[in-house]
Design an enzyme around this catalytic site. Structure first.
Site, PDB file in Angstrom:
ATOM      1  CG  ASN A 150      -7.842   0.973   1.320  1.00 13.13           C
ATOM      2  OD1 ASN A 150      -7.234   1.056   2.394  1.00 13.13           O
ATOM      3  ND2 ASN A 150      -7.433   1.608   0.244  1.00 13.13           N
ATOM      4  CE  LYS A 199      -5.277  -0.510  -1.699  1.00 11.61           C
ATOM      5  NZ  LYS A 199      -4.294   0.062  -0.744  1.00 11.61           N
ATOM      6  CB  THR A 206      -2.169   3.005  -4.310  1.00 13.36           C
ATOM      7  OG1 THR A 206      -2.612   4.253  -3.775  1.00 13.36           O
ATOM      8  CG2 THR A 206      -2.125   3.133  -5.828  1.00 13.36           C
ATOM      9  N   GLY A 207      -5.126   3.108  -3.533  1.00 14.08           N
ATOM     10  CA  GLY A 207      -6.425   3.646  -3.903  1.00 14.08           C
ATOM     11  C   GLY A 207      -6.282   4.828  -4.840  1.00 14.08           C
ATOM     12  CG  ASP A 230      -1.631   1.273   1.474  1.00 12.27           C
ATOM     13  OD1 ASP A 230      -2.306   1.734   0.539  1.00 12.27           O
ATOM     14  OD2 ASP A 230      -1.503   1.838   2.578  1.00 12.27           O
TER      15      ASP A 230
END
Length: 273
Positions: A227, A201, A43-44, A9
């Site tokens: 997340n 993810k 990643t978001g 992340d």
């Protein structure tokens, strides 16, 4: 070497509080990639943002972006996996946010749409100054999101809703989860993130492992927030950051140091190298 892939992340994990990658993290990633282990940013964030950091690490590897809704190869930009939100669900989500008076932005693979100028928008403008011109994020402040959805039909991979009033945000989340065809998550205490149903993810990591012919037992996942949980659950070794949420620490195999203490580099040195 037991592990073949490390999914990391970015915010709150690889990046410190200044949005920088520490020297220790860089050195550990260089060592492990030199030994043939793939390091994948998960990643978001919108894809070009993740690509910028991957380049700074000098790694050529697939990138999981938009919370797993968009996976593409570094450099070639070949799309490995994508799952945008439907037009109908996008409109429902937008209408709910407008009704509740909550700030939001959304994006496809390269364009960032925002309802107003915000700290996040400002950060992306600053990031654009560091990115090659052909890879910059197209940032647009828009007055009528529904009109954009109808006329331009962008492939929306993710919505982010930001609200410091926790009760207001929780109420919004409770109503949002009733909308068909979406997945709801969070990456920070004051946000709600919405993707297409089934997107995470973890799902993206499974798809990537299938393409690379890597078994889940050979995967290490490192994260700090809600997340990240889906990818931590499917990894052979799951590592939570010292600054991570308690629910993340509970499901992880081990807990490393914080993002400001180069927890990623520490974990790679200890458990992979």
């Amino acid at each position: 070497m037991k592990y073949k892939l490390i999914a990391i992340d970015m915010d709150g994990t690889l990046l410190n509080s200044k949005n920088e990658i520490s020297k220790k993290n860089k050195e550990a990633i260089k060592k492990v990639t030199d030994k043939g282990v793939k390091v994948v940013l998960s990643t978001g964030r919108i894809f070009p943002s993740a690509l910028h950091y991957a380049k700074s690490l000098e790694i050529e590897t697939p990138i999981i972006s938009c919370n797993g809704a968009y996976v593409a190869e570094h450099g070639k930009l070949n799309i490995i996996y994508e799952k945008p939100i439907s037009v109908e669900a996008s409109k429902e989500v937008i209408n709910l946010a407008e009704k509740k008076g909550i700030y939001y932005h959304f994006y496809d693979d390269t364009t960032f749409f925002a309802r107003r100028f915000s700290e996040t928008v400002n950060n992306y403008y600053k990031l654009n100054e560091k990115i090659d011109e052909k890879e910059r994020i197209d940032i647009r402040i828009i007055d009528n999101p529904i009109e954009i959805i109808d006329s331009e039909k962008p492939l929306v991979y993710k919505f982010v809703f930001v609200e410091d009033d926790r009760e207001k945000l929780l109420e919004f989340r409770k109503e949002a989860i009733k909308i068909d065809g979406i997945e709801v998550a969070s990456s920070w205490w004051n946000n709600v993130e919405i993707m297409n149903k089934g997107v995470s993810k973890g799902r993206a990591l499974i798809e990537l492992c299938n393409v690379l012919n890597i078994d889940r037992s050979e995967v290490v996942a490192i994260g700090d927030n809600e997340n990240d949980i889906p990818m931590l659950k499917i990894a052979g070794l799951s590592i939570a950051m010292g600054n991570g949420e308690e629910e993340v620490k509970k499901i992880a195999n081990v807990v490393t140091k914080t993002n400001d203490e180069s927890g990623v580099g520490e974990a790679i040195e200890k458990f992979v190298l």
